[in-house]
Design a protein around this motif. Sequence first.
Motif, PDB file in Angstrom:
ATOM      1  N   ASP A  19       0.821  -1.217   0.000  1.00  0.00           N
ATOM      2  CA  ASP A  19       0.000   0.000   0.000  1.00  0.00           C
ATOM      3  C   ASP A  19       0.856   1.270   0.000  1.00  0.00           C
ATOM      4  OD1 ASP A  19      -2.327  -1.461   0.000  1.00  0.00           O
ATOM      5  OD2 ASP A  19      -2.799  -1.089   2.124  1.00  0.00           O
ATOM      6  N   LYS A  20       2.023   1.196   0.634  1.00  0.00           N
ATOM      7  CA  LYS A  20       2.893   2.370   0.737  1.00  0.00           C
ATOM      8  C   LYS A  20       4.096   2.276  -0.203  1.00  0.00           C
ATOM      9  CE  LYS A  20       0.295   4.398   3.661  1.00  0.00           C
ATOM     10  NZ  LYS A  20      -0.465   5.556   3.248  1.00  0.00           N
ATOM     11  N   LYS A  21       3.948   1.429  -1.227  1.00  0.00           N
ATOM     12  CA  LYS A  21       4.936   1.349  -2.321  1.00  0.00           C
ATOM     13  C   LYS A  21       6.319   0.877  -1.879  1.00  0.00           C
ATOM     14  CE  LYS A  21       1.816   3.134  -5.052  1.00  0.00           C
ATOM     15  NZ  LYS A  21       0.683   2.277  -5.230  1.00  0.00           N
ATOM     16  N   ALA A  22       6.366  -0.103  -0.973  1.00  0.00           N
ATOM     17  CA  ALA A  22       7.649  -0.708  -0.607  1.00  0.00           C
ATOM     18  C   ALA A  22       8.267  -1.348  -1.847  1.00  0.00           C
ATOM     19  CB  ALA A  22       7.454  -1.762   0.476  1.00  0.00           C
ATOM     20  N   GLU A  23       9.576  -1.400  -1.872  1.00  0.00           N
ATOM     21  CA  GLU A  23      10.300  -1.957  -3.010  1.00  0.00           C
ATOM     22  C   GLU A  23      10.758  -3.378  -2.701  1.00  0.00           C
ATOM     23  OE1 GLU A  23      13.472   0.852  -3.455  1.00  0.00           O
ATOM     24  OE2 GLU A  23      12.094   2.506  -3.858  1.00  0.00           O
ATOM     25  N   ASP A  24      10.700  -4.240  -3.701  1.00  0.00           N
ATOM     26  CA  ASP A  24      11.301  -5.570  -3.657  1.00  0.00           C
ATOM     27  C   ASP A  24      10.948  -6.338  -2.369  1.00  0.00           C
ATOM     28  OD1 ASP A  24      12.792  -7.721  -4.539  1.00  0.00           O
ATOM     29  OD2 ASP A  24      14.704  -6.894  -3.852  1.00  0.00           O
ATOM     30  N   ILE A  25       9.664  -6.581  -2.169  1.00  0.00           N
ATOM     31  CA  ILE A  25       9.201  -7.312  -0.978  1.00  0.00           C
ATOM     32  C   ILE A  25       9.543  -8.787  -1.139  1.00  0.00           C
ATOM     33  CG2 ILE A  25       7.216  -7.967   0.424  1.00  0.00           C
ATOM     34  CD1 ILE A  25       5.875  -5.323  -0.621  1.00  0.00           C
ATOM     35  N   THR A  26      10.235  -9.323  -0.144  1.00  0.00           N
ATOM     36  CA  THR A  26      10.623 -10.730  -0.126  1.00  0.00           C
ATOM     37  C   THR A  26      10.091 -11.375   1.140  1.00  0.00           C
ATOM     38  OG1 THR A  26      12.672 -10.234  -1.324  1.00  0.00           O
ATOM     39  CG2 THR A  26      12.595 -12.328  -0.150  1.00  0.00           C
ATOM     40  N   VAL A  27       9.511 -12.558   1.009  1.00  0.00           N
ATOM     41  CA  VAL A  27       9.019 -13.317   2.162  1.00  0.00           C
ATOM     42  C   VAL A  27       9.818 -14.612   2.225  1.00  0.00           C
ATOM     43  CG1 VAL A  27       7.027 -14.434   3.240  1.00  0.00           C
ATOM     44  CG2 VAL A  27       6.707 -12.343   1.885  1.00  0.00           C
ATOM     45  N   ALA A  43      11.720  -5.745   3.014  1.00  0.00           N
ATOM     46  CA  ALA A  43      11.259  -4.763   2.038  1.00  0.00           C
ATOM     47  C   ALA A  43      12.205  -3.577   2.039  1.00  0.00           C
ATOM     48  CB  ALA A  43       9.838  -4.308   2.357  1.00  0.00           C
ATOM     49  N   GLY A  44      12.138  -2.800   0.974  1.00  0.00           N
ATOM     50  CA  GLY A  44      12.989  -1.631   0.858  1.00  0.00           C
ATOM     51  C   GLY A  44      12.190  -0.364   0.668  1.00  0.00           C
ATOM     52  N   GLY A  45      12.861   0.732   0.957  1.00  0.00           N
ATOM     53  CA  GLY A  45      12.291   2.048   0.739  1.00  0.00           C
ATOM     54  C   GLY A  45      13.375   2.991   0.278  1.00  0.00           C
ATOM     55  N   SER A  46      12.982   4.170  -0.171  1.00  0.00           N
ATOM     56  CA  SER A  46      13.951   5.056  -0.797  1.00  0.00           C
ATOM     57  C   SER A  46      14.472   6.174   0.103  1.00  0.00           C
ATOM     58  CB  SER A  46      13.354   5.660  -2.072  1.00  0.00           C
ATOM     59  OG  SER A  46      12.151   6.324  -1.774  1.00  0.00           O
ATOM     60  N   ASN A  47      13.792   6.447   1.221  1.00  0.00           N
ATOM     61  CA  ASN A  47      14.260   7.513   2.111  1.00  0.00           C
ATOM     62  C   ASN A  47      13.714   7.293   3.522  1.00  0.00           C
ATOM     63  OD1 ASN A  47      11.605   8.865   2.332  1.00  0.00           O
ATOM     64  ND2 ASN A  47      11.939   9.354   0.162  1.00  0.00           N
ATOM     65  N   ILE A  89       8.785 -11.418  11.460  1.00  0.00           N
ATOM     66  CA  ILE A  89       9.683 -10.287  11.683  1.00  0.00           C
ATOM     67  C   ILE A  89       9.785  -9.541  10.365  1.00  0.00           C
ATOM     68  CG2 ILE A  89      12.012  -9.537  12.298  1.00  0.00           C
ATOM     69  CD1 ILE A  89      12.191 -12.042  14.087  1.00  0.00           C
ATOM     70  N   VAL A  90       9.480  -8.251  10.420  1.00  0.00           N
ATOM     71  CA  VAL A  90       9.500  -7.412   9.226  1.00  0.00           C
ATOM     72  C   VAL A  90      10.762  -6.563   9.274  1.00  0.00           C
ATOM     73  CG1 VAL A  90       8.288  -5.627   7.922  1.00  0.00           C
ATOM     74  CG2 VAL A  90       6.973  -7.346   9.195  1.00  0.00           C
ATOM     75  N   HIS A  91      11.545  -6.638   8.196  1.00  0.00           N
ATOM     76  CA  HIS A  91      12.767  -5.855   8.045  1.00  0.00           C
ATOM     77  C   HIS A  91      12.526  -4.845   6.924  1.00  0.00           C
ATOM     78  CE1 HIS A  91      15.194  -8.809  10.338  1.00  0.00           C
ATOM     79  NE2 HIS A  91      14.394  -9.695   9.766  1.00  0.00           N
ATOM     80  N   ILE A  92      12.710  -3.568   7.239  1.00  0.00           N
ATOM     81  CA  ILE A  92      12.534  -2.512   6.237  1.00  0.00           C
ATOM     82  C   ILE A  92      13.871  -1.778   6.113  1.00  0.00           C
ATOM     83  CG2 ILE A  92      11.218  -0.482   5.567  1.00  0.00           C
ATOM     84  CD1 ILE A  92       9.002  -1.489   7.524  1.00  0.00           C
ATOM     85  N   PHE A  93      14.444  -1.843   4.926  1.00  0.00           N
ATOM     86  CA  PHE A  93      15.791  -1.323   4.690  1.00  0.00           C
ATOM     87  C   PHE A  93      15.810  -0.169   3.701  1.00  0.00           C
ATOM     88  CE2 PHE A  93      16.898  -5.756   5.775  1.00  0.00           C
ATOM     89  CZ  PHE A  93      18.033  -5.590   6.552  1.00  0.00           C
ATOM     90  N   ASP A  94      16.841   0.695   3.864  1.00  0.00           N
ATOM     91  CA  ASP A  94      17.190   1.562   2.750  1.00  0.00           C
ATOM     92  C   ASP A  94      18.039   0.721   1.791  1.00  0.00           C
ATOM     93  OD1 ASP A  94      19.850   1.525   3.747  1.00  0.00           O
ATOM     94  OD2 ASP A  94      19.740   3.561   4.528  1.00  0.00           O
ATOM     95  N   LYS A  95      18.267   1.221   0.597  1.00  0.00           N
ATOM     96  CA  LYS A  95      18.958   0.432  -0.436  1.00  0.00           C
ATOM     97  C   LYS A  95      20.357  -0.016  -0.002  1.00  0.00           C
ATOM     98  CE  LYS A  95      16.711   2.363  -4.571  1.00  0.00           C
ATOM     99  NZ  LYS A  95      15.481   2.767  -4.001  1.00  0.00           N
ATOM    100  N   GLU A  96      21.118   0.906   0.538  1.00  0.00           N
ATOM    101  CA  GLU A  96      22.505   0.620   0.918  1.00  0.00           C
ATOM    102  C   GLU A  96      22.589  -0.480   1.977  1.00  0.00           C
ATOM    103  OE1 GLU A  96      26.095   2.958   3.193  1.00  0.00           O
ATOM    104  OE2 GLU A  96      24.835   4.123   1.844  1.00  0.00           O
ATOM    105  N   ASN A  97      21.792  -0.375   3.018  1.00  0.00           N
ATOM    106  CA  ASN A  97      21.857  -1.363   4.090  1.00  0.00           C
ATOM    107  C   ASN A  97      21.280  -2.714   3.679  1.00  0.00           C
ATOM    108  OD1 ASN A  97      23.038  -0.237   6.705  1.00  0.00           O
ATOM    109  ND2 ASN A  97      21.788   1.431   5.914  1.00  0.00           N
ATOM    110  N   ARG A  98      20.293  -2.699   2.797  1.00  0.00           N
ATOM    111  CA  ARG A  98      19.752  -3.971   2.324  1.00  0.00           C
ATOM    112  C   ARG A  98      20.826  -4.745   1.561  1.00  0.00           C
ATOM    113  NH1 ARG A  98      13.914  -5.361  -0.251  1.00  0.00           N
ATOM    114  NH2 ARG A  98      14.235  -7.603  -0.377  1.00  0.00           N
ATOM    115  N   LEU A  99      21.558  -4.061   0.720  1.00  0.00           N
ATOM    116  CA  LEU A  99      22.656  -4.715  -0.006  1.00  0.00           C
ATOM    117  C   LEU A  99      23.752  -5.173   0.950  1.00  0.00           C
ATOM    118  CD1 LEU A  99      23.000  -2.379  -3.124  1.00  0.00           C
ATOM    119  CD2 LEU A  99      22.226  -4.764  -3.097  1.00  0.00           C
ATOM    120  N   PHE A 100      24.084  -4.335   1.927  1.00  0.00           N
ATOM    121  CA  PHE A 100      25.165  -4.649   2.852  1.00  0.00           C
ATOM    122  C   PHE A 100      24.839  -5.869   3.709  1.00  0.00           C
ATOM    123  CE2 PHE A 100      27.372  -4.211   6.935  1.00  0.00           C
ATOM    124  CZ  PHE A 100      28.692  -4.157   6.491  1.00  0.00           C
ATOM    125  N   TYR A 101      23.656  -5.897   4.317  1.00  0.00           N
ATOM    126  CA  TYR A 101      23.309  -6.986   5.236  1.00  0.00           C
ATOM    127  C   TYR A 101      22.827  -8.246   4.505  1.00  0.00           C
ATOM    128  CZ  TYR A 101      24.102  -3.824   9.049  1.00  0.00           C
ATOM    129  OH  TYR A 101      24.695  -2.958   9.927  1.00  0.00           O
TER     130      TYR A 101
END
Length: 118
Positions: A19-27, A43-47, A89-101
């Motif tokens: 609903d809030k346009k999360a990016e690349d949702i993975t379950v 999931a990811g977000g841009s800011n 457990i829901v993990h919401i990342f910015d792009k940089e941290n999603r790639l890093f972790y």
Amino acid sequence: MIDKSVREMAALAVNALEDKKAEDITVIDISEVSVIADYFIIAGGSNVSQLQTLSDTVEEKLGRAGYPLKQIEGYQNANWILLDFRDIIVHIFDKENRLFYDLERIWCDGKKVDPKDL
């Protein structure tokens, strides 16, 4: 076998993120490889504002459905927000941290689940 209510909880979380346009949702179903939860939802977000909005929306929708939030981490910095609802457990990342972790790689022993199958 994961309880139907846990799948429903995961589906609600995914819907809230969509609903809030999360990016690349993975379950990821981690029920057979860990006792900490049945599902990780990533999931990811841009800011910062979007990450906090995603977090707020998931917490609100699950809370209204009777699934209380056990713990939240990282909300203020909003580069990795973790929402612990016990069974998911829901993990919401910015792009940089999603790639890093790279939780998808770390939890590759779990089973990826198509969000539409919840």
